[in-house]
Design an enzyme around this catalytic site. Structure first.
Site, mmCIF file in Angstrom:
data_model
loop_
_atom_site.group_PDB
_atom_site.id
_atom_site.type_symbol
_atom_site.label_atom_id
_atom_site.label_comp_id
_atom_site.label_asym_id
_atom_site.label_seq_id
_atom_site.Cartn_x
_atom_site.Cartn_y
_atom_site.Cartn_z
ATOM 1 N N ASP A 63 29.745 42.267 39.217
ATOM 2 C CA ASP A 63 30.340 41.802 37.896
ATOM 3 C C ASP A 63 29.547 42.683 36.875
ATOM 4 O O ASP A 63 28.309 42.580 36.806
ATOM 5 C CB ASP A 63 29.888 40.301 37.639
ATOM 6 C CG ASP A 63 30.760 39.415 38.712
ATOM 7 O OD1 ASP A 63 32.019 39.493 38.588
ATOM 8 O OD2 ASP A 63 30.239 38.636 39.351
ATOM 9 N N ASP A 110 25.221 46.112 41.891
ATOM 10 C CA ASP A 110 25.732 44.823 41.737
ATOM 11 C C ASP A 110 27.364 44.924 41.201
ATOM 12 O O ASP A 110 27.735 46.153 41.076
ATOM 13 C CB ASP A 110 24.949 44.197 40.142
ATOM 14 C CG ASP A 110 25.492 42.982 39.490
ATOM 15 O OD1 ASP A 110 25.560 42.127 40.686
ATOM 16 O OD2 ASP A 110 25.630 42.838 38.347
#
Length: 369
Positions: free
Chosen positions: A31, A29
């Site tokens: 963020d 991922d």
């Protein structure tokens, strides 16, 4: 008839070798994992470079729909995490693929969000329209920092007129240097509440994004690295993939302890540098769960867990594979003890300290009495 083997309690097994050596591809991922806001998580670019040097390949799987894969790859490269657009999979791409499959090429779609939403729709052969009056067949709504009342109003009118409401993701918040801020899920909720129509969600935790990244990379033993329980960790579980939760984003110890079974990670680290080190196991030593120099047992009365700093002095359970302390041994022991008591549901943990060291640690996590 023999019973099927039970899955070990998440976090209990650890990882005797660094995950960068135990897995062939990390599905990261972005963020809260690689960066927060515009800036890299401190130390993570160097850690990912070291992991790559050791043979680990990287793929990037983001629910943030605001930017195109080209823009994401450019940002990563500027942060000294070299990436190609083909290495990046966004929730806008997932939504565009789903809409094209449902409605066919050439369907008219109203985009709500950053430029990544419209770009993904065009790349999938869909016709992008600007207003509800253009008669869209669907509304695809993704995160964009400039989304405001006017775009939300167009989406509401279009959905009321019969357009299918498709959301790239339902993340209620996004991490930022100022703390969590409203994410796409908060904006999707506005359209849903006004129209009364539940949207189709296409991003994580739906396993399609991780599956696409596995397909592109040819991964044989991937690991998902994320900061969110309800998207990254659940998405990994639904995809049948191991997961590493990092605490550099939105999840804190209290949220992790209260996680429902599908949100419980296999490994835990402060940040993505956890790919480079072994992870200790959590051992059952009598009635206690022990990890490193920390022990957790049921407190007197049975209602709470008691955390104690219990240096082994040769008599405790050694960390798996010689893993050194990383400051999270107590949290691992607490999670395994609490989840063992609640294998089928997620409830907040009541933890009491047995000593001053435990009290200070719990206070720092916001778990003190």
């Amino acid at each position: 008839m023999s019973r099927p083997a039970q899955r070990p309690v998440p976090l209990s097994r650890g990882c005797r070798t660094p995950p960068s050596q135990s897995y062939d591809v990390a599905l990261l991922d972005l963020d809260g994992v690689v960066y927060v806001g515009p800036d890299a998580v401190p130390g993570v670019p160097a850690a990912l470079a070291a992991a790559r040097d050791g043979g680990l390949r990287l793929g990037f799987v983001t629910n943030n729909a605001a930017r195109t894969p080209e823009q994401v790859a450019e940002h990563l490269t500027a942060l000294e995490v070299p990436a190609r657009p083909a290495d990046v999979i966004t929730s806008s791409q997932a939504a565009a693929t789903v809409v094209a499959g449902l409605l066919g090429a050439g369907a008219r779609v109203l985009p709500v969000g950053g430029p990544g939403v419209a770009a993904a729709l065009r790349a999938a052969g869909l016709a992008v329209v600007a207003t509800a009056e253009d008669g869209p067949d669907a509304v695809v709504q993704g995160y964009g920092p400039e989304v405001g009342w006017a775009q939300l109003a167009e989406a509401v009118v279009a959905v009321r007129n019969g357009a299918r409401h498709v959301a790239t993701n339902a993340d209620a918040t996004i991490p930022s240097p100022r703390g969590p801020l409203p994410g796409n899920g908060a904006m999707v909720g506005v359209v849903r509440d006004v129209t009364g129509q539940a949207p189709l969600i296409t991003g994580k935790p739906d396993p399609a994004m991780h599956a696409e990244c596995v397909r592109r990379t040819g991964a044989q033993r991937p690991i998902v690295v994320g900061d969110r329980l309800d998207t990254d960790i659940e998405g990994a579980r639904r995809a049948g993939t191991d997961s590493l939760l990092v605490l550099s984003g939105v999840t804190d110890p209290a949220l992790l302890l209260a996680a429902v079974p599908v949100h419980r990670p296999d490994l835990l680290a402060a940040d993505a540098a956890g790919l480079l080190v072994p992870h200790p196991s959590v051992a059952a030593v009598g009635p206690a769960r022990v990890c490193g120099d920390w022990a957790v047992r049921t407190a007197e009365g049975g209602g709470a867990l008691e955390l104690a700093n219990a240096p082994r002095a040769g008599g405790g359970a050694p960390a798996a594979g010689g893993a050194g302390p990383d400051g999270l041994e107590a949290l691992r022991a607490l999670c395994v003890a609490h989840w063992s008591r609640h294998p089928d549901d997620g409830v907040p943990a009541h933890v009491v300290p047995a000593d001053a060291d435990a009290a200070a640690l719990l206070a720092g996590w916001g778990l003190g009495a």
